[in-house]
Design a protein around this motif. Structure first.
Motif, PDB file in Angstrom:
ATOM      1  N   LEU A   3      62.853  46.065  38.151  1.00 43.69           N
ATOM      2  CA  LEU A   3      61.572  45.375  38.452  1.00 43.69           C
ATOM      3  C   LEU A   3      60.965  46.141  39.693  1.00 43.69           C
ATOM      4  O   LEU A   3      61.830  46.048  40.787  1.00 43.69           O
ATOM      5  CB  LEU A   3      61.640  44.113  38.593  1.00 43.69           C
ATOM      6  N   THR A   4      60.017  46.983  39.557  1.00 44.18           N
ATOM      7  CA  THR A   4      59.400  47.294  40.740  1.00 44.18           C
ATOM      8  C   THR A   4      58.390  46.406  41.609  1.00 44.18           C
ATOM      9  O   THR A   4      57.320  46.092  40.733  1.00 44.18           O
ATOM     10  CB  THR A   4      58.587  48.762  40.691  1.00 44.18           C
ATOM     11  N   THR A   5      58.516  45.837  42.623  1.00 42.85           N
ATOM     12  CA  THR A   5      57.351  44.972  43.445  1.00 42.85           C
ATOM     13  C   THR A   5      56.890  45.890  44.310  1.00 42.85           C
ATOM     14  O   THR A   5      57.272  46.834  45.111  1.00 42.85           O
ATOM     15  CB  THR A   5      58.590  43.967  44.040  1.00 42.85           C
ATOM     16  N   LYS A   6      55.770  45.424  44.606  1.00 44.82           N
ATOM     17  CA  LYS A   6      54.843  45.782  45.505  1.00 44.82           C
ATOM     18  C   LYS A   6      54.593  44.825  46.257  1.00 44.82           C
ATOM     19  O   LYS A   6      54.748  43.815  46.218  1.00 44.82           O
ATOM     20  CB  LYS A   6      53.567  46.227  44.852  1.00 44.82           C
ATOM     21  N   LEU A   7      53.970  45.253  47.784  1.00 42.09           N
ATOM     22  CA  LEU A   7      53.772  44.019  48.835  1.00 42.09           C
ATOM     23  C   LEU A   7      52.250  43.723  48.799  1.00 42.09           C
ATOM     24  O   LEU A   7      51.536  44.574  48.659  1.00 42.09           O
ATOM     25  CB  LEU A   7      54.094  44.503  50.284  1.00 42.09           C
ATOM     26  N   CYS A   8      51.810  42.431  49.260  1.00 44.78           N
ATOM     27  CA  CYS A   8      50.741  42.271  49.335  1.00 44.78           C
ATOM     28  C   CYS A   8      50.088  42.829  50.641  1.00 44.78           C
ATOM     29  O   CYS A   8      50.779  42.669  51.541  1.00 44.78           O
ATOM     30  CB  CYS A   8      50.428  40.487  49.367  1.00 44.78           C
ATOM     31  N   ALA A  13      53.760  39.380  51.074  1.00 47.09           N
ATOM     32  CA  ALA A  13      54.737  38.802  50.153  1.00 47.09           C
ATOM     33  C   ALA A  13      54.867  39.893  48.881  1.00 47.09           C
ATOM     34  O   ALA A  13      54.142  40.825  48.682  1.00 47.09           O
ATOM     35  CB  ALA A  13      53.918  37.428  49.613  1.00 47.09           C
ATOM     36  N   LYS A  14      55.953  39.733  48.127  1.00 47.85           N
ATOM     37  CA  LYS A  14      56.342  40.598  47.033  1.00 47.85           C
ATOM     38  C   LYS A  14      55.337  40.223  45.920  1.00 47.85           C
ATOM     39  O   LYS A  14      55.158  38.899  45.572  1.00 47.85           O
ATOM     40  CB  LYS A  14      57.720  40.312  46.781  1.00 47.85           C
ATOM     41  N   ILE A  15      54.982  41.251  45.272  1.00 46.76           N
ATOM     42  CA  ILE A  15      54.123  40.975  43.956  1.00 46.76           C
ATOM     43  C   ILE A  15      54.720  41.552  42.876  1.00 46.76           C
ATOM     44  O   ILE A  15      55.010  42.769  42.872  1.00 46.76           O
ATOM     45  CB  ILE A  15      52.748  41.770  44.075  1.00 46.76           C
ATOM     46  N   TYR A  16      55.294  40.691  41.703  1.00 42.23           N
ATOM     47  CA  TYR A  16      55.995  41.228  40.500  1.00 42.23           C
ATOM     48  C   TYR A  16      54.994  41.772  39.528  1.00 42.23           C
ATOM     49  O   TYR A  16      53.775  41.366  39.610  1.00 42.23           O
ATOM     50  CB  TYR A  16      56.761  40.220  39.969  1.00 42.23           C
ATOM     51  N   PRO A  17      55.559  42.654  38.743  1.00 42.58           N
ATOM     52  CA  PRO A  17      54.656  43.093  37.697  1.00 42.58           C
ATOM     53  C   PRO A  17      53.945  42.342  37.001  1.00 42.58           C
ATOM     54  O   PRO A  17      54.414  41.000  36.482  1.00 42.58           O
ATOM     55  CB  PRO A  17      55.382  44.064  36.884  1.00 42.58           C
ATOM     56  N   GLY A  18      52.656  42.231  36.515  1.00 43.27           N
ATOM     57  CA  GLY A  18      51.872  41.298  35.937  1.00 43.27           C
ATOM     58  C   GLY A  18      51.066  40.207  37.065  1.00 43.27           C
ATOM     59  O   GLY A  18      50.351  39.467  36.203  1.00 43.27           O
ATOM     60  N   ARG A  19      51.298  40.338  37.899  1.00 41.45           N
ATOM     61  CA  ARG A  19      50.860  39.345  39.007  1.00 41.45           C
ATOM     62  C   ARG A  19      49.909  40.022  40.073  1.00 41.45           C
ATOM     63  O   ARG A  19      50.013  41.276  40.311  1.00 41.45           O
ATOM     64  CB  ARG A  19      51.923  38.641  39.670  1.00 41.45           C
ATOM     65  N   GLY A  20      49.144  39.153  40.799  1.00 42.72           N
ATOM     66  CA  GLY A  20      48.251  39.646  41.702  1.00 42.72           C
ATOM     67  C   GLY A  20      47.015  40.265  41.441  1.00 42.72           C
ATOM     68  O   GLY A  20      46.532  40.286  40.318  1.00 42.72           O
ATOM     69  N   PHE A  23      42.122  45.315  44.362  1.00 44.86           N
ATOM     70  CA  PHE A  23      41.100  45.503  44.773  1.00 44.86           C
ATOM     71  C   PHE A  23      40.852  46.994  45.092  1.00 44.86           C
ATOM     72  O   PHE A  23      41.788  47.662  45.744  1.00 44.86           O
ATOM     73  CB  PHE A  23      40.645  44.734  46.006  1.00 44.86           C
ATOM     74  N   ILE A  24      39.721  47.759  44.650  1.00 42.77           N
ATOM     75  CA  ILE A  24      39.474  49.076  44.815  1.00 42.77           C
ATOM     76  C   ILE A  24      38.499  49.302  45.719  1.00 42.77           C
ATOM     77  O   ILE A  24      37.322  48.858  45.406  1.00 42.77           O
ATOM     78  CB  ILE A  24      39.577  49.807  43.454  1.00 42.77           C
ATOM     79  N   HIS A  25      38.478  49.980  46.877  1.00 40.02           N
ATOM     80  CA  HIS A  25      37.548  50.125  47.931  1.00 40.02           C
ATOM     81  C   HIS A  25      36.502  51.091  47.334  1.00 40.02           C
ATOM     82  O   HIS A  25      37.003  51.983  46.410  1.00 40.02           O
ATOM     83  CB  HIS A  25      38.096  50.334  49.334  1.00 40.02           C
ATOM     84  N   SER A  26      35.473  51.448  47.908  1.00 39.22           N
ATOM     85  CA  SER A  26      34.481  52.245  47.380  1.00 39.22           C
ATOM     86  C   SER A  26      35.154  53.793  47.916  1.00 39.22           C
ATOM     87  O   SER A  26      34.732  54.656  47.229  1.00 39.22           O
ATOM     88  CB  SER A  26      33.240  52.341  48.354  1.00 39.22           C
ATOM     89  N   ASP A  27      36.088  53.838  48.845  1.00 34.25           N
ATOM     90  CA  ASP A  27      36.650  55.172  49.063  1.00 34.25           C
ATOM     91  C   ASP A  27      37.781  55.471  48.354  1.00 34.25           C
ATOM     92  O   ASP A  27      38.852  56.315  48.739  1.00 34.25           O
ATOM     93  CB  ASP A  27      37.151  55.174  50.590  1.00 34.25           C
ATOM     94  N   SER A  28      37.996  54.592  47.099  1.00 33.24           N
ATOM     95  CA  SER A  28      39.073  54.901  46.157  1.00 33.24           C
ATOM     96  C   SER A  28      40.467  54.389  46.926  1.00 33.24           C
ATOM     97  O   SER A  28      41.838  54.667  46.098  1.00 33.24           O
ATOM     98  CB  SER A  28      39.254  56.084  45.509  1.00 33.24           C
ATOM     99  N   GLN A  29      40.380  53.514  47.856  1.00 32.41           N
ATOM    100  CA  GLN A  29      41.866  53.061  48.479  1.00 32.41           C
ATOM    101  C   GLN A  29      42.069  51.938  47.789  1.00 32.41           C
ATOM    102  O   GLN A  29      41.187  50.783  47.561  1.00 32.41           O
ATOM    103  CB  GLN A  29      41.598  52.588  49.878  1.00 32.41           C
ATOM    104  N   VAL A  30      43.400  51.578  47.300  1.00 32.28           N
ATOM    105  CA  VAL A  30      43.717  50.549  46.400  1.00 32.28           C
ATOM    106  C   VAL A  30      44.481  49.369  47.192  1.00 32.28           C
ATOM    107  O   VAL A  30      45.461  49.848  47.950  1.00 32.28           O
ATOM    108  CB  VAL A  30      44.673  50.901  45.301  1.00 32.28           C
ATOM    109  N   SER A  31      43.849  48.102  47.100  1.00 25.49           N
ATOM    110  CA  SER A  31      44.646  47.104  47.808  1.00 25.49           C
ATOM    111  C   SER A  31      45.178  45.923  46.833  1.00 25.49           C
ATOM    112  O   SER A  31      44.537  45.660  45.793  1.00 25.49           O
ATOM    113  CB  SER A  31      43.765  46.340  48.953  1.00 25.49           C
ATOM    114  N   LEU A  32      46.484  45.620  46.919  1.00 27.35           N
ATOM    115  CA  LEU A  32      46.962  44.338  46.137  1.00 27.35           C
ATOM    116  C   LEU A  32      47.077  43.241  46.983  1.00 27.35           C
ATOM    117  O   LEU A  32      47.502  43.108  48.141  1.00 27.35           O
ATOM    118  CB  LEU A  32      48.384  45.096  45.697  1.00 27.35           C
TER     119      LEU A  32
END
Length: 112
Positions: A3-8, A13-20, A23-32
């Motif tokens: 399982l690949t977890t990402k950070l909030c 905090a850890k975000i597991y697949p299928g959760r969270g 949010f994509i900013h106007s400059d194409s930056q992705v926030s989880l």
């Protein structure tokens, strides 16, 4: 299966697949974000270092790796229980021993 977890982005905090929430900013930056609370705080421009439950606050105030994290292990709980049984008189006498006596006691323990 790994399982690949990402950070909030806000709380750390850890975000597991299928959760969270992604949010994509106007400059194409992705926030989880792990939940809407973290997303709302991020959008309100609150600093994670000033909010007590975030990982950044815990890291800055040296709360990471505290004894509370080790309470779940059986080794630490039994060790903690044994500390409670030691009397304060024994601790004071142990601290007042000279270095030579301490070294000889440690050598006796190692040879057992």
């Amino acid at each position: 299966m790994v399982l690949t977890t990402k950070l909030c982005r806000f709380s750390g905090a850890k975000i597991y697949p299928g959760r969270g929430i992604r949010f994509i900013h106007s400059d194409s930056q992705v926030s989880l974000f792990i939940n809407s609370k973290c997303k709302r705080y991020f959008n309100n421009r609150l600093k994670p270092s000033k909010i007590t439950w975030t990982a950044m606050f815990r890291k800055q105030h040296k709360k990471v790796g505290s004894a509370a994290a080790y309470l779940e292990t059986g080794i630490f709980s039994s060790w903690r229980y044994s500390i409670l049984l030691i009397s304060s008189v024994l601790i004071i006498t142990w601290l007042n021993l000279s270095n030579d006596v301490m070294i000889s006691i440690q050598e006796q323990i190692k040879t057992r």
